[in-house]
Design a protein around this motif. Sequence first.
Motif, mmCIF file in Angstrom:
data_model
loop_
_atom_site.group_PDB
_atom_site.id
_atom_site.type_symbol
_atom_site.label_atom_id
_atom_site.label_comp_id
_atom_site.label_asym_id
_atom_site.label_seq_id
_atom_site.Cartn_x
_atom_site.Cartn_y
_atom_site.Cartn_z
ATOM 1 N N TYR A 121 0.567 -0.893 0.109
ATOM 2 C CA TYR A 121 -0.129 -0.159 -0.523
ATOM 3 C C TYR A 121 1.042 1.589 0.037
ATOM 4 C CZ TYR A 121 -2.705 3.499 1.554
ATOM 5 O OH TYR A 121 -3.656 4.562 1.190
ATOM 6 N N ARG A 122 1.791 1.222 0.964
ATOM 7 C CA ARG A 122 2.461 2.811 0.810
ATOM 8 C C ARG A 122 3.845 3.158 -0.482
ATOM 9 N NH1 ARG A 122 1.246 0.595 5.715
ATOM 10 N NH2 ARG A 122 0.798 1.501 7.509
ATOM 11 N N LEU A 123 4.278 1.271 -0.755
ATOM 12 C CA LEU A 123 4.863 1.938 -1.775
ATOM 13 C C LEU A 123 4.004 2.489 -3.024
ATOM 14 C CD1 LEU A 123 7.610 -1.527 -1.388
ATOM 15 C CD2 LEU A 123 8.047 0.833 -1.746
ATOM 16 N N THR A 124 2.380 1.970 -3.390
ATOM 17 C CA THR A 124 2.307 2.681 -4.039
ATOM 18 C C THR A 124 1.248 3.556 -4.445
ATOM 19 O OG1 THR A 124 0.061 1.241 -3.471
ATOM 20 C CG2 THR A 124 1.753 -0.586 -4.997
ATOM 21 N N ASP A 125 0.723 4.224 -2.937
ATOM 22 C CA ASP A 125 0.252 5.366 -2.591
ATOM 23 C C ASP A 125 1.264 6.470 -3.328
ATOM 24 O OD1 ASP A 125 -1.792 7.101 -1.491
ATOM 25 O OD2 ASP A 125 -0.162 7.285 -0.094
ATOM 26 N N SER A 126 2.557 5.909 -3.050
ATOM 27 C CA SER A 126 3.229 7.301 -2.789
ATOM 28 C C SER A 126 4.210 7.347 -3.990
ATOM 29 C CB SER A 126 4.848 6.242 -1.550
ATOM 30 O OG SER A 126 4.966 5.316 -1.945
ATOM 31 N N GLU A 127 3.918 6.069 -4.698
ATOM 32 C CA GLU A 127 4.316 6.128 -6.578
ATOM 33 C C GLU A 127 5.820 6.001 -6.114
ATOM 34 O OE1 GLU A 127 2.260 9.053 -7.652
ATOM 35 O OE2 GLU A 127 0.549 7.418 -9.080
ATOM 36 N N ALA A 128 6.452 5.481 -5.326
ATOM 37 C CA ALA A 128 7.649 5.544 -5.177
ATOM 38 C C ALA A 128 8.943 4.397 -6.388
ATOM 39 C CB ALA A 128 8.492 4.417 -4.131
ATOM 40 N N ARG A 129 9.833 5.645 -7.051
ATOM 41 C CA ARG A 129 10.474 5.173 -8.150
ATOM 42 C C ARG A 129 11.634 4.610 -7.518
ATOM 43 N NH1 ARG A 129 11.932 9.553 -12.159
ATOM 44 N NH2 ARG A 129 12.298 7.747 -13.131
ATOM 45 N N VAL A 130 12.037 4.285 -5.931
ATOM 46 C CA VAL A 130 13.302 3.478 -5.964
ATOM 47 C C VAL A 130 13.051 2.880 -4.461
ATOM 48 C CG1 VAL A 130 15.644 3.443 -5.385
ATOM 49 C CG2 VAL A 130 14.911 4.324 -7.479
ATOM 50 N N ILE A 199 10.548 14.147 3.082
ATOM 51 C CA ILE A 199 10.013 13.089 3.652
ATOM 52 C C ILE A 199 8.142 13.094 3.517
ATOM 53 C CG2 ILE A 199 9.911 13.716 6.337
ATOM 54 C CD1 ILE A 199 11.897 11.268 6.952
ATOM 55 N N ILE A 200 7.937 11.778 3.840
ATOM 56 C CA ILE A 200 6.653 11.046 3.726
ATOM 57 C C ILE A 200 6.809 10.397 4.650
ATOM 58 C CG2 ILE A 200 4.226 10.160 2.854
ATOM 59 C CD1 ILE A 200 5.459 11.891 0.299
ATOM 60 N N LYS A 211 -2.576 6.985 6.546
ATOM 61 C CA LYS A 211 -2.107 8.298 5.428
ATOM 62 C C LYS A 211 -0.717 8.705 5.976
ATOM 63 C CE LYS A 211 -4.265 10.656 9.004
ATOM 64 N NZ LYS A 211 -4.810 9.447 9.657
ATOM 65 N N GLY A 212 -0.073 9.324 4.389
ATOM 66 C CA GLY A 212 1.166 9.697 4.135
ATOM 67 C C GLY A 212 0.988 11.095 4.616
ATOM 68 N N VAL A 213 1.830 11.771 5.863
ATOM 69 C CA VAL A 213 2.122 12.664 6.097
ATOM 70 C C VAL A 213 3.304 13.494 5.700
ATOM 71 C CG1 VAL A 213 2.956 14.269 8.110
ATOM 72 C CG2 VAL A 213 1.147 12.098 8.502
ATOM 73 N N VAL A 214 3.540 14.699 5.236
ATOM 74 C CA VAL A 214 4.258 15.198 4.191
ATOM 75 C C VAL A 214 5.139 16.230 5.574
ATOM 76 C CG1 VAL A 214 4.979 16.494 2.135
ATOM 77 C CG2 VAL A 214 3.121 14.652 2.030
ATOM 78 N N HIS A 215 6.421 16.523 5.232
ATOM 79 C CA HIS A 215 7.220 17.480 6.386
ATOM 80 C C HIS A 215 7.993 18.287 4.812
ATOM 81 C CE1 HIS A 215 5.458 17.565 10.017
ATOM 82 N NE2 HIS A 215 5.370 15.358 9.541
ATOM 83 N N VAL A 409 5.391 21.172 12.188
ATOM 84 C CA VAL A 409 3.781 21.045 11.282
ATOM 85 C C VAL A 409 3.491 20.825 9.933
ATOM 86 C CG1 VAL A 409 1.220 21.935 11.306
ATOM 87 C CG2 VAL A 409 2.954 22.805 12.890
ATOM 88 N N PHE A 410 3.007 19.010 9.450
ATOM 89 C CA PHE A 410 3.267 19.211 8.354
ATOM 90 C C PHE A 410 2.225 19.767 7.171
ATOM 91 C CE2 PHE A 410 -1.457 18.041 9.191
ATOM 92 C CZ PHE A 410 -1.867 17.752 7.975
ATOM 93 N N ASP A 411 2.905 19.314 6.129
ATOM 94 C CA ASP A 411 2.383 20.452 4.955
ATOM 95 C C ASP A 411 0.950 19.903 4.697
ATOM 96 O OD1 ASP A 411 4.946 22.193 4.885
ATOM 97 O OD2 ASP A 411 5.585 20.472 2.981
ATOM 98 N N ARG A 412 1.232 18.753 4.060
ATOM 99 C CA ARG A 412 -0.577 18.310 3.773
ATOM 100 C C ARG A 412 -0.111 17.092 4.086
ATOM 101 N NH1 ARG A 412 3.320 18.743 -0.312
ATOM 102 N NH2 ARG A 412 2.961 17.530 -1.757
ATOM 103 N N TYR A 413 -1.070 16.250 3.801
ATOM 104 C CA TYR A 413 -1.280 14.518 4.095
ATOM 105 C C TYR A 413 -1.226 14.488 2.540
ATOM 106 C CZ TYR A 413 -3.600 14.139 8.481
ATOM 107 O OH TYR A 413 -3.406 14.042 9.423
ATOM 108 N N TRP A 414 -0.598 13.002 1.479
ATOM 109 C CA TRP A 414 -0.616 13.151 0.503
ATOM 110 C C TRP A 414 -1.565 12.733 -0.704
ATOM 111 C CZ3 TRP A 414 3.380 13.505 -2.886
ATOM 112 C CH2 TRP A 414 3.492 12.198 -4.094
ATOM 113 N N ASN A 415 -1.691 13.289 -1.283
ATOM 114 C CA ASN A 415 -2.550 13.308 -2.499
ATOM 115 C C ASN A 415 -4.109 13.128 -1.375
ATOM 116 O OD1 ASN A 415 -1.223 12.857 -4.706
ATOM 117 N ND2 ASN A 415 -1.127 10.373 -4.003
ATOM 118 N N ALA A 416 -4.253 13.331 -0.539
ATOM 119 C CA ALA A 416 -5.797 13.093 1.015
ATOM 120 C C ALA A 416 -6.477 15.036 0.744
ATOM 121 C CB ALA A 416 -5.277 12.748 1.263
#
Length: 566
Positions: A121-130, A199-200, A211-215, A409-416
């Motif tokens: 789930y985390r690899l696909t949701d984040s669209e990690a390349r490596v 970082i997420i 939830k992916g937390v973007v900092h 404080v985080f920037d946003r939730y990734w893709n949410a």
Amino acid sequence: MTYFVTLEGETYEDAVDAFSWDLPEEFNAAVDLVGKHDGDRVALHQAFPDGRRESYSFSDLDRRSNAVANVLEQRGVEFGDRVAVVLSQKPANVLTHLACWKVGAVSLPLSVLFGTDALRYRLTDSEARVAVVDAAQWETIREIAPDCPELEDVLVVDADAELDPDALEGATASRFDAAVDREDVDYEVASTDVDTPAIIMYTSGSTGEPKGVVHSHGVWLGHCPAFSMYFEREVRADDAVYWTPADWAWIGALGDLVFPAWHYGRPVVGSPMGSFDPEAALELAAEFDVTHTFLPPTAIRMLMDVDDPADRYELSLRVICSGGEPLTPEILEWADAELEGTVVNELYGQTEANLLVTNCREWFPARAGSMGKPVPGRDIALVDPETGERVEAGSVGEIAVRRGEDPVVFDRYWNAPERTERATLERGGDEQRSAEQSVSDGEAWHLTGDLAERDAEGYLWFKSRDDDLIITSGYRVGPREVEDAVLEHPSVAQVGVVGVPDDRRGEIIKAVVQPAAGTEGSEALREEIRELVRDRLAEYEYPREIEFREALPQTTTGKIRRSELE
């Protein structure tokens, strides 16, 4: 430019009044953490399970992370791309984070405890390349790689032999060490600032997917005022050595200890311990003269079972910080009696906004069960969850922190974006709760979802979550994720998951299971369910207690009443 976060003032009140965020215009986290220091100073003492010991200077980490950055660039990683880090407490873990930030890429710390579903789930949701992964995760990566369409390259750390580059369907595999050793140790760091995404970190919720937390790059600076407080303002002491057994995939390890220690140019101990062993922990602390440590409450309770620790081990411990659940009076009493006056300071934070509240004995006495007082640089309010208005002292309210300039404080939730909006309190349209009469006219605040009470002297006391999140051994677990995993067993018709109190872990996960028609609940079925959750989610997410019932309580709309399952 060399930049350090400082706390000034003889009293807590002086420090709060004097503090301001004076952040540099250009800023890269990797340069701040390893590039700005005296290169010969030791940054990392590494202890390996086989007994090997290695030390890395700040210059070593700077050069080696340059090499990793070159490797990532060769594999097509560009500014803003995501790179997964699935490693325990090993040098490759922090080197990959540093390298990502030098490239301008976004690192993605993931636990080696994750099973197939959690990792997929985390690899696909984040669209990690490596992905840079531990050899112990190789088989898991092989299984899920075909389901991760954006994953192009996997670098394996501590692989025993040369890897077949075509062993993964859809991605190329190679040995991390071999690739890095061939690369140049010079690298031109990307232009970034404190607001550039860095970082997420994924966190569980009571409903829905993690939830992916973007900092941003400034997040580690944001941790430093609290770091200075709960470590009794000794953060630049010449003899200071920092260590935590916490997984380097979590903000409680990276943010509470590792990266703030490097901001101040002080050494960290790394050791891939696996399950916490209190005797091994004391041996490690004695060997490396650890002076400051972050220990989850569960780890402290396990240390309390060790007889005469101060007599049996030559310890240098001066301060222990801890968070995740309130510390009981016996923990503070034990530290005073058994660790010869070692200070234990409680702290509070969450992945979205870490280290909001803590203690500092130099400034005010600790009160058992209290999280402490708001950290200088944090603007904290307790608000009514329904109206957004401030509550009076002695009343329970939801913890809110002003966004403003605060880099923690985080920037946003990734893709949410809708999740980000729900967690934000600001003056807006009818859909948003107004801050006009509560916190600050026109300012945006982050709502933590945690409930607390402030007493007349400014101490904050944690009360509860305002949802069903389970906190076990310091890990936050969403019941929905566990329920989804349990339901994959063919002998389970329905399941409800809750947290129940436990003296050592704070809470344990309990699953109440309705077996499928024609199936009897049994000990064998319990073990199958536990193993299923371990494999798919993580070691700490399996239900330690499983109860079988003929039917589960439901609402009129068919939802399970978790409140009736305990």
